[in-house]
Every structure is written in structure tokens, then in C-alpha cells.
Write an enzyme that holds these catalytic residues in place. Structure first.
Site, PDB file in Angstrom:
ATOM      1  N   LYS A  12      27.519 -11.621  -8.488  1.00 61.84           N
ATOM      2  CA  LYS A  12      26.411 -12.296  -9.053  1.00 61.84           C
ATOM      3  C   LYS A  12      26.187 -11.063 -10.214  1.00 61.84           C
ATOM      4  CE  LYS A  12      24.955 -15.644  -6.206  1.00 61.84           C
ATOM      5  NZ  LYS A  12      25.862 -15.728  -4.987  1.00 61.84           N
ATOM      6  N   GLU A  33      15.113 -17.797  -8.307  1.00 64.10           N
ATOM      7  CA  GLU A  33      15.172 -18.279  -6.936  1.00 64.10           C
ATOM      8  C   GLU A  33      16.387 -17.881  -6.261  1.00 64.10           C
ATOM      9  OE1 GLU A  33      18.123 -20.323  -8.142  1.00 64.10           O
ATOM     10  OE2 GLU A  33      16.541 -20.160  -9.319  1.00 64.10           O
ATOM     11  N   SER A  48      35.164 -13.381  -3.935  1.00 62.95           N
ATOM     12  CA  SER A  48      33.858 -13.372  -4.828  1.00 62.95           C
ATOM     13  C   SER A  48      32.995 -12.363  -4.061  1.00 62.95           C
ATOM     14  CB  SER A  48      33.200 -14.771  -4.836  1.00 62.95           C
ATOM     15  OG  SER A  48      33.035 -15.231  -3.648  1.00 62.95           O
TER      16      SER A  48
END
Ligand SMILES: *Cc1c(COP(=O)(O)O)cnc(C)c1O
Length: 427
Positions: free
Chosen positions: A92, A114, A387
Site C-alpha cells: 500500500k 478511509e 502483498s
């Protein structure tokens, strides 16, 4: 394979994507689109982006040959792209850096985001600390309770976490609240979206920032294949888990022209694809509008969003990035499901066989790769996007049976006793 296209000027991938926002946001979206168009190929912008990825995130991440796992499966060679080694523990951060850099250039000093599980919130809070930006993170009140370590991390990093008390008090309610904040504060605020969703240009922009993953693999894989197995070229299959779809798009996109490489996205099948308790938008959803774009969503007959379920909070999203809907439609990518139990089995397997604790999200991709490998030959290869790392998940795993839950290949297909749960390991 049907022809693949970039989105058109209004951000459509075939019939999906686009920009469905209230009139008050039209200007902000236009402004963002212009800023991204100006900087996306700007040499200074790209140099800074790659500097940050190298020195702050720790890129390039390695590709690792999971040799023991491959041998035990008895089929294709399995390789792991180690996004778990990034600063903050997942892919991310790649995207968050790109968007924060854009926010600075646009003169926006206030960042909103969010988050569901809290991973995107932590990555955003991290980069805001790094750049000295104000950071407000919306999070469903239910999720604030369930993910308290991540809430604490965000606070340590100087962010304000706002618990959202409306609706089901989860991600979709936090999404609505973030949108409302953006409408009210559009002049000085940049909304950092954490996946390939949202109105155009977000799906394209997030994909571009995450594409560093696949670009690195295209450079790394030929040497890995030659060195270890005297194979050549690129992997036969690339596998990634799909929540909103950003780690998958990041590794898929550079591979799209490589037509001999199959692309497989793994959705959370939760308790099972036919139980109604899953998060498999592409396999069990239908087209609709969510989060500012047209895509596949999980909705009831009245168009109300259905509650999703997955053991991994990061896959628990009732929509999916519009580019995945298009890749599925044209047949360039395939989408499959892995259940909670299959993902947990793969989680434990990877811990004990490779010495890597994977995120529960990533465990879905690992589980599918392990199944698929058995149907392939040893001279073939599968590249899995790992990931993220699983430190954040150890509480969940402990609640579900802890470290006792394990099975070597010799007991596959049999029931295995965990401390509470009896688990059937995927064949
Ligand atoms: C958030 C998250 C995901 C799911 O998001 P995508 O946008 O589908 O990539 C997957 N893996 C990890 C480790 C995550 O933190």
C-alpha cells in the site's frame, strides 16, 4: 486475448470505471486529473517517486523461489514477489507515496483517507508524518474496535482517527464519511484512496503507482528462472489476491502484453462462494455504481450493498476496481475464489515451510498457487504477489486455532484438528 485498452479520456475501461460524483466534487476531480496528467511523466516527479521507493520503502523488493513448497507440491515452481518486506509491511505504501507527492505539488496540506483493516490508514499516516501533512483517517467504529493495534499506530504517527458510527460501522460507512469530508473541505484537502477504485483518475493513477511491482518482476524473473531452473522468459502464471485490486493490478498491468503469461486474481470466497458469506464481487456480483465508479459490486435486488465476509479484513470490500471487471470481460485475466479455511491452511503452510508469515490477504494467492502448481509441470512457473506480511493477523489466527493448526502435505485431504476448528486442507 481480446484487445486491451487504456481507459478513455473519461476513465472508462469498456463499460466500467468513469466518474460518478456529486457536482461539488467535479471541480476537485478535474483538478486532480489535470495535476496527474501534468506530473505522471514528469522526470522530476518520477525521480523523486523512485528515490522515495528506494530509500524510504526499501525497493526493489526481491523475488524469492519457494523451493521447498514447489518441491512438496510436485509441480510448477512457485516464486514470491516479496511486497511483505516493504516499509509498513505491504504494497500500500507505494501508492500512498505517489498520491502524497501529488498533494504537495497541488498545495494541499490536509490529507484524508478511509480504512477498513487499518493498513491503508497506517500507510497514509506514515507518509503524512514523513511530509508534515495533516492526516485524518475515517474508520468504521466496529473496525476501530477490531483493529486497535493499527488505530494506535496511526495515532503514534500523528494522525487523527475518526470512528464512524453510521450504518454497519465498517468500511463502506467510512467511505461515505470520507467523501462527505472531501465535499466540505475540497479546497485544502486531498483524498488518498487506497486501492484501484474511486472516480477517474484514481483507478488508473493507483494502478500506475503500483505497477512498480510488475515492472520489477519483468526485470527480475528471467534471471531467477535461468539461475534456478534453467528456464527462460517470464512466468507461465501470475497470481495475486483481489480486495479492491491494487496489488493485483500492480503486478498484472506490466504483464498484460505478455500473452503467454496467464493472470489470475484470487477473491475471498469466505465461507464458500455459494454461501452468501464472501467478498467475491467479480464472481458473484453484478454491475453497479460504488465509490464513484461503475464496476462489479455485491448488491441485493434493490441495489443495496450486501455485507461481505472474509477472514482477512483487507479483502472485505463489496466492490472491485473497474479495470478488473474489464480484464475479466475480455478474458485477459481470470478470477477464482479461495475460502477462509484454504487461506488459513496456506498461511500456516508458508510459515512452517518457508519461514515467511504472510498476510491473510496474500495467503489467498498462495493457497491458489499451491493448488494450481500441482496441475503443472516442474519446468513451469507461477509468480505470486505476496502483498503483505502477517504480523497484523496473528491475533485473528490465534483466535482461529493458533499454531496447532498445521498439516504437512502427507495429510492433505484429511481433517486436521486445530485447537478449536477442524479444517480440511485443500487438495
Ligand atoms: C489492503 C491489502 C490487500 C487488498 O487490497 P488490494 O487493493 O486488493 O491490493 C491485499 N493484501 C494486503 C497485504 C493488504 O494490506
Amino acid at each position: 486475448m481480446s484487445s486491451y485498452q487504456q481507459p478513455d479520456a473519461s476513465g472508462h475501461f469498456g463499460p466500467y470505471g468513469g466518474s460518478f460524483v456529486s457536482e461539488t466534487l467535479t471541480h476537485a476531480i478535474d483538478e486532480l486529473r489535470q495535476a496527474y496528467a501534468r506530473y505522471q511523466n514528469d522526470p522530476d516527479f518520477l525521480a523523486e517517486f523512485h528515490y522515495e521507493l528506494r530509500h524510504f520503502v526499501g525497493r526493489p523488493t526481491p523475488v524469492y523461489h519457494a523451493a521447498r513448497t514447489s518441491r512438496e507440491m510436485g509441480g510448477a515452481q512457485i516464486y514470491l514477489k516479496r511486497e511483505d518486506l516493504n516499509h509498513t509491511g505491504a504494497h500500500k505504501i507505494n501508492n500512498v507515496i505517489g498520491q502524497a507527492m501529488l498533494a504537495r505539488r497541488m498545495g494541499k496540506q490536509r490529507i484524508i483517507a478511509e480504512t477498513g483493516a487499518g493498513q491503508h490508514g497506517v500507510a497514509t499516516a506514515t507518509i503524512c508524518a514523513r511530509y508534515g501533512l495533516e492526516c485524518v483517517v475515517y474508520m468504521g467504529a466496529e473496525d476501530v474496535k477490531r483493529q486497535s493495534p493499527n488505530v494506535y499506530r496511526m495515532k503514534l504517527l500523528g494522525a487523527t482517527v475518526v470512528p464512524v458510527e453510521s450504518g454497519s460501522k465498517t468500511l463502506k460507512d467510512a467511505l461515505n464519511e470520507a467523501m462527505r469530508d472531501w465535499v466540505a473541505n475540497v479546497d485544502d484537502t486531498f483524498y488518498i484512496i487506497g486501492t484501484v477504485a474511486g472516480p477517474h483518475p484514481y483507478p488508473m493513477m493507483v494502478r500506475d503507482f503500483q505497477s512498480v511491482i510488475g515492472k520489477e518482476c519483468i526485470e527480475q524473473m528471467p534471471a531467477m528462472l535461468v539461475a534456478q531452473n534453467a528456464l527462460s522468459g517470464q512466468p507461465d502464471v501470475v497470481v495475486a489476491c483481489v480486495g479492491g485490486g491494487s496489488n493485483a493490478m500492480g503486478i498484472f498491468h506490466p504483464y498484460i502484453p505478455y500473452e503467454n503469461t496467464r493472470l489470475i486474481g484470487v477473491e475471498a470466497a469466505g465461507a464458500g462462494l455459494d454461501t452468501g458469506r464472501h467478498a467475491a464481487s467479480l464472481q458473484r456480483g453484478s454491475p453497479g455504481v460504488l465509490h464513484g465508479n461503475r464496476t462489479y459490486i455485491l448488491q441485493d435486488a434493490n441495489g443495496q450493498i450486501i455485507e461481505t465476509h472474509s477472514v482477512s479484513a483487507g479483502l472485505d470490500y463489496p466492490g472491485v476496481g473497474p479495470e478488473h471487471a474489464w480484464l475479466q470481460q475480455i478474458g485477459r485475466a481470470e478470477y477464482v475464489g479461495i475460502t477462509d479455511q484454504e487461506a488459513l491452511a496456506a498461511f500456516h503452510y508458508l510459515c512452517r515451510t518457508e519461514g515467511i508469515i504472510p498476510a491473510l490477504e496474500s495467503s489467498h494467492a498462495v493457497a491458489y498457487a499451491m493448488q494450481l502448481a500441482k496441475t503443472m509441470r516442474p519446468e513451469q512457473s507461477i509468480l505470486v504477489n505476496l502483498s503483505g506480511r502477517g504480523d497484523k493477523d496473528i491475533g485473528t489466527v490465534a483466535d482461529l486455532g493458533g499454531a496447532d493448526f498445521f498439516c504437512r502435505p502427507s495429510c492433505q485431504g484429511q481433517s486436521v484438528k486445530g485447537s478449536e476448528h477442524s479444517v480440511k486442507v485443500a487438495k
